[in-house]
Motif scaffolding. Structure first.
Motif, PDB file in Angstrom:
ATOM      1  N   ALA A  83      41.786 -10.336 -75.186  1.00 23.22           N
ATOM      2  CA  ALA A  83      41.708 -11.130 -76.419  1.00 23.22           C
ATOM      3  C   ALA A  83      41.521 -12.612 -76.129  1.00 23.22           C
ATOM      4  CB  ALA A  83      42.963 -10.907 -77.260  1.00 23.22           C
ATOM      5  N   GLU A  84      41.926 -13.063 -74.945  1.00 19.87           N
ATOM      6  CA  GLU A  84      41.838 -14.476 -74.607  1.00 19.87           C
ATOM      7  C   GLU A  84      40.519 -14.863 -73.945  1.00 19.87           C
ATOM      8  OE1 GLU A  84      45.149 -15.811 -72.314  1.00 19.87           O
ATOM      9  OE2 GLU A  84      46.621 -14.743 -73.521  1.00 19.87           O
ATOM     10  N   LEU A  85      39.663 -13.899 -73.670  1.00 18.64           N
ATOM     11  CA  LEU A  85      38.425 -14.202 -72.964  1.00 18.64           C
ATOM     12  C   LEU A  85      37.499 -15.056 -73.832  1.00 18.64           C
ATOM     13  CD1 LEU A  85      37.695 -10.754 -71.294  1.00 18.64           C
ATOM     14  CD2 LEU A  85      38.443 -12.855 -70.156  1.00 18.64           C
ATOM     15  N   PRO A  86      36.960 -16.134 -73.293  1.00 18.45           N
ATOM     16  CA  PRO A  86      36.105 -17.027 -74.092  1.00 18.45           C
ATOM     17  C   PRO A  86      34.802 -16.343 -74.507  1.00 18.45           C
ATOM     18  CG  PRO A  86      36.064 -17.638 -71.762  1.00 18.45           C
ATOM     19  CD  PRO A  86      37.148 -16.619 -71.909  1.00 18.45           C
ATOM     20  N   GLY A  87      34.440 -16.501 -75.759  1.00 21.51           N
ATOM     21  CA  GLY A  87      33.188 -15.968 -76.278  1.00 21.51           C
ATOM     22  C   GLY A  87      33.228 -14.502 -76.658  1.00 21.51           C
ATOM     23  N   ARG A  88      34.395 -13.862 -76.517  1.00 19.07           N
ATOM     24  CA  ARG A  88      34.443 -12.428 -76.787  1.00 19.07           C
ATOM     25  C   ARG A  88      34.102 -12.116 -78.239  1.00 19.07           C
ATOM     26  NH1 ARG A  88      36.396  -8.757 -79.376  1.00 19.07           N
ATOM     27  NH2 ARG A  88      36.699  -6.611 -78.635  1.00 19.07           N
ATOM     28  N   GLU A  89      34.629 -12.874 -79.181  1.00 17.36           N
ATOM     29  CA  GLU A  89      34.389 -12.593 -80.604  1.00 17.36           C
ATOM     30  C   GLU A  89      32.915 -12.746 -80.955  1.00 17.36           C
ATOM     31  OE1 GLU A  89      36.904 -14.766 -83.215  1.00 17.36           O
ATOM     32  OE2 GLU A  89      38.769 -13.936 -82.396  1.00 17.36           O
ATOM     33  N   ALA A  90      32.276 -13.779 -80.435  1.00 16.93           N
ATOM     34  CA  ALA A  90      30.846 -13.975 -80.702  1.00 16.93           C
ATOM     35  C   ALA A  90      30.028 -12.848 -80.086  1.00 16.93           C
ATOM     36  CB  ALA A  90      30.395 -15.325 -80.158  1.00 16.93           C
ATOM     37  N   TYR A  91      30.457 -12.402 -78.921  1.00 14.94           N
ATOM     38  CA  TYR A  91      29.764 -11.310 -78.238  1.00 14.94           C
ATOM     39  C   TYR A  91      29.885 -10.020 -79.043  1.00 14.94           C
ATOM     40  CZ  TYR A  91      28.158  -8.624 -74.143  1.00 14.94           C
ATOM     41  OH  TYR A  91      27.458  -7.825 -73.280  1.00 14.94           O
ATOM     42  N   GLU A  92      31.086  -9.737 -79.546  1.00 19.65           N
ATOM     43  CA  GLU A  92      31.273  -8.537 -80.355  1.00 19.65           C
ATOM     44  C   GLU A  92      30.448  -8.613 -81.638  1.00 19.65           C
ATOM     45  OE1 GLU A  92      34.782  -5.654 -82.168  1.00 19.65           O
ATOM     46  OE2 GLU A  92      35.293  -7.692 -81.557  1.00 19.65           O
ATOM     47  N   ALA A  93      30.389  -9.790 -82.241  1.00 19.99           N
ATOM     48  CA  ALA A  93      29.605  -9.948 -83.464  1.00 19.99           C
ATOM     49  C   ALA A  93      28.125  -9.662 -83.211  1.00 19.99           C
ATOM     50  CB  ALA A  93      29.790 -11.361 -84.021  1.00 19.99           C
TER      51      ALA A  93
END
Length: 719
Positions: A83-93
């Protein structure tokens, strides 16, 4: 084999269920993992003292509170890290956006109706539709998205009667290999009372008159053993519609050889049941025919001795066509007259210089798909073997399908590639023209990506192909970028170009993707497979290592930017390569892997894999297996890359104990400061039937992990 086992269990250790302890930034952080109890389990096998401290993790999570608690602790720990990895949310989107496109299956015509699957993009499971006529209004027949709240119950295989009136379909729950078969009335949508259970590794074949169906099943397992017990005594049955399963008739069995698999298919004319018997994963069969018009229904052995591969293509009366590697390592097509023993083989399509991968019969033609350096080429032949024409395919990629009946004038096929999702084509057998039947609209431009094929030399000088996929601008500039290298290398399975939304997301972020067609697979026929199995297994690892060395030496990937990935047998590949060359790899993802090579044959389907791996209870095989078993060869005191192991707690193909034990061994060793994590999915099995939302979430977690530890910047996604 002399075996001595000692089990000295330490006092009960309390698993750490608290939040994970990270010291500073992820990269190079000191990580305190959840505690894992280590037992003193030592076996003396062929003179070798073999420790197995985490054997207790082999227990089924459904039956062990301690294993369930360990899974919970590891899952919470890993989830907090990811959950703390940078850019993970944008990558999932971005992955979710790329997944949101229509996906169609190849249509099947029966009784003037066309049956096919479709997913609108983000549905967890594909939906089965029917049309009256090819261009009729689509009607939903089965929507498995309504079967389970978590979307983890899938439609798994289906078959339609010749008149199109009834549909036989399989139900897969939670990713398990076990199937339940049901029957649906196509006109009314009513599910009939017929219900058949305990099906595994089986087709579903209607009798031509629609009176019932043929299937293979195993005996009922003992309570608590359903998902771990060895699979033996498979029999072929006939189920008559309207009767209970208890009255199903056994048509073929081998009680004197419980280890044999037995599965069958119906001949084109409906007269014969063609039964295949095999003992493992090798394509070595005994093929028998059961004359369904005979009252005795005795089996006539057509191809004995379990020496070669045979696959039924079709028949015209007594003349049966088969694809085989008998006297043809790259395969050929033969014809056998079943009324004329000793069944002389007539070669129809001789072996050529490329692997003949599959053949279908339709409209009085044979459609042959070849693998030419791991990419598809398709040729049409007459039944006498004379060539008609080649099928023009759009580009480098994979094609398949072309199934039909004797009176068909058109067939359907699919084509896909790394930058092109599956498109369904209609092919006119007379004119040789193809036209698009269904082509999805996607959230990217396929021309923005370049697919290349390159060749490199392995350790022993063998030339190995690889596919390289990059954004066009990166390919043009020659810039070195973080690279994801994928491999499999086993079981005569050919890994060919195909589309993946998460792969496009990796390319969008600026990375490169590489598929290495290493030995052990089927890309170049029997010799390629034999070159990477049993005593030759090290060639598989050498081929993959050489691919990584090539990518770094040629400046395709950056100095510290090589990620490696593989699933199942490919998970074994990744685990072995990490142990052998931790200096080469910067991040690794072994998925649902076979990690304990000394005990793989003790669970579910593992006993079949001895064809590729060898027998752990035979000294020569054992000594080799011990040299590369990922669980037994973790190099304590060596700097390791970041490793994210993935599995599912309900995997009954490669039981999750393999990954549990391997992850525990990694966490217990001194491997430097990079994380050694395990991600454990729930109700997902070995991979088939996995809901779309779970697939997207897992792809985001894995991609973000590999990107972070290879220097691929995901924070710029969408900018």
């Amino acid at each position: 084999m002399r075996l001595r086992t000692t089990l000295l269990t330490a006092s009960a250790a309390v698993l750490a269920l608290s939040a994970p302890a990270f010291a500073g930034d992820h990269q190079g952080a000191e990580i305190t993992y959840p505690e894992t109890r280590a037992d003193t389990v030592v076996e003396t096998i062929f003179g070798n003292e073999v420790a197995d401290p985490y054997r207790w993790l082999e227990q089924d999570v459904r039956n062990s509170e301690e294993v369930a608690a360990w899974v919970k602790a590891q899952s919470e720990f890993t989830a907090a890290y990811l959950a703390e990895l940078p850019g993970r949310e944008a990558y999932e989107a971005r992955i979710k956006e790329l997944y949101d496109y229509e996906r169609f299956g190849i249509p099947v015509e029966k009784g003037g109706k066309y049956f096919y699957t479709r997913n609108d993009g983000l549905q967890n499971q594909n939906v089965l539709y029917v049309r009256d006529g090819l261009n009729g209004e689509p009607r939903v027949l089965i929507d498995p998205n309504e079967w389970a709240e978590d979307g983890a119950t899938a439609l798994s295989g289906w078959s339609v009667t010749e008149d199109g009136s009834k549909l036989l379909y399989g139900i897969q729950d939670g990713g398990s290999d076990w199937r339940t078969a049901r029957v649906l009335d196509v006109a009314t949508g009513e599910v009939l009372e017929d219900k058949v259970e305990w099906i595994k590794f089986s087709g579903l074949e209607w009798a031509k008159d629609g009176s019932g169906f043929y299937y293979s099943r195993f005996p009922v397992t003992a309570e608590g053993d359903t998902f771990q017990a060895l699979n033996t005594n498979q029999k072929v049955y006939f189920h008559k519609l309207g009767t209970p399963q208890s009255e199903d008739v056994v048509l073929y069995e081998t009680p004197d050889r419980a280890e044999l698999n037995n599965f069958a298919e119906i001949s084109d004319d409906g007269r014969y049941l063609i039964n295949y018997s095999s003992s493992g994963t090798d394509d070595r069969y005994e093929v028998s025919l059961i004359d369904l018009q005979s009252e005795k229904r005795g089996a006539m052995t057509l191809f004995p001795d379990f020496k070669h591969s045979y696959g039924y293509i079709g028949n015209v009366g007594p003349e049966f066509y088969f694809i085989t590697n008998e006297q043809a390592p790259l395969q050929q097509v033969i014809m056998v007259n079943v009324n004329e023993p000793p069944h002389i083989r007539t070669v129809i399509i001789p072996e050529r210089d490329a692997k003949l991968d599959s053949v279908s019969m339709a409209g009085g033609k044979l459609v042959a798909e070849y693998l030419v350096d791991a990419k598809s080429e398709v040729t049409i032949y007459n039944l006498d073997g004379s060539k008609v024409r080649d099928v023009a395919l759009p580009s480098i990629g994979s094609a398949g399908g072309f199934d039909g009946d004797a009176d068909d004038t058109e067939v359907f096929y699919f084509f896909s590639s790394f930058n092109r999702p599956t498109t369904i084509y209609k092919y006119d057998l007379d004119s040789g023209t193809s036209e698009v039947w269904e082509q999805p609209e996607v959230a990217f431009n396929p021309d923005d990506y370049v697919v290349e094929q390159k060749f490199y030399n392995s350790k022993d000088g063998t030339k190995v192909p690889m596919f390289l996929v990059r954004r066009a601008d990166i390919a043009a500039s020659g810039e070195a970028v973080p690279t994801l290298l994928y491999g499999y290398g086993g079981f005569n399975i050919s890994i060919t170009p195909g589309f993946s939304p998460s792969r496009i997301a990796w390319l969008d972020a600026g990375g490169a993707y590489v598929l290495a067609n290493i030995r052990g697979g089927g890309e170049y026929g029997k010799a390629w497979h034999d070159g990477g199995r049993r005593q030759n297994k090290q060639n598989v690892f050498d081929d993959f290592i050489a691919a990584g060395e090539y990518l770094k030496a040629t400046g395709i990937t950056t100095k510290d930017g090589l990620a490696i990935e593989g699933r199942s047998n490919g998970g074994l590949l990744v685990g072995a390569v990490v142990n052998q060359r931790p200096d080469l790899v910067d991040a690794a993802h072994p998925a649902v892997g076979v990690m304990d090579m000394l005990r793989f044959d003790r669970f579910t389907a593992g006993r079949y894999w001895v064809d590729d791996y060898g027998y752990p209870d035979r000294e020569k095989d054992f000594n080799l297996l011990l040299t590369y078993s990922p669980y037994h060869n973790v190099q304590d005191g060596t700097e390791y890359p970041a490793v994210l192991t993935t599995t599912a707690d309900t995997d009954d193909r490669v039981v999750p104990g393999h990954s549990f034990k391997y992850a525990a061994a990694l966490q217990a060793a001194d491997l430097g400061g990079k994380p050694q994590l395990i991600r454990i999915e729930t109700r997902a099995g070995h991979g088939s039937g996995k809901p779309t939302d779970k697939a997207i979430e897992e792809a985001a977690d894995v991609g973000a992990f590999l990107a972070y530890h290879t220097g691929l910047d995901l924070t710029r996604m969408g900018k």
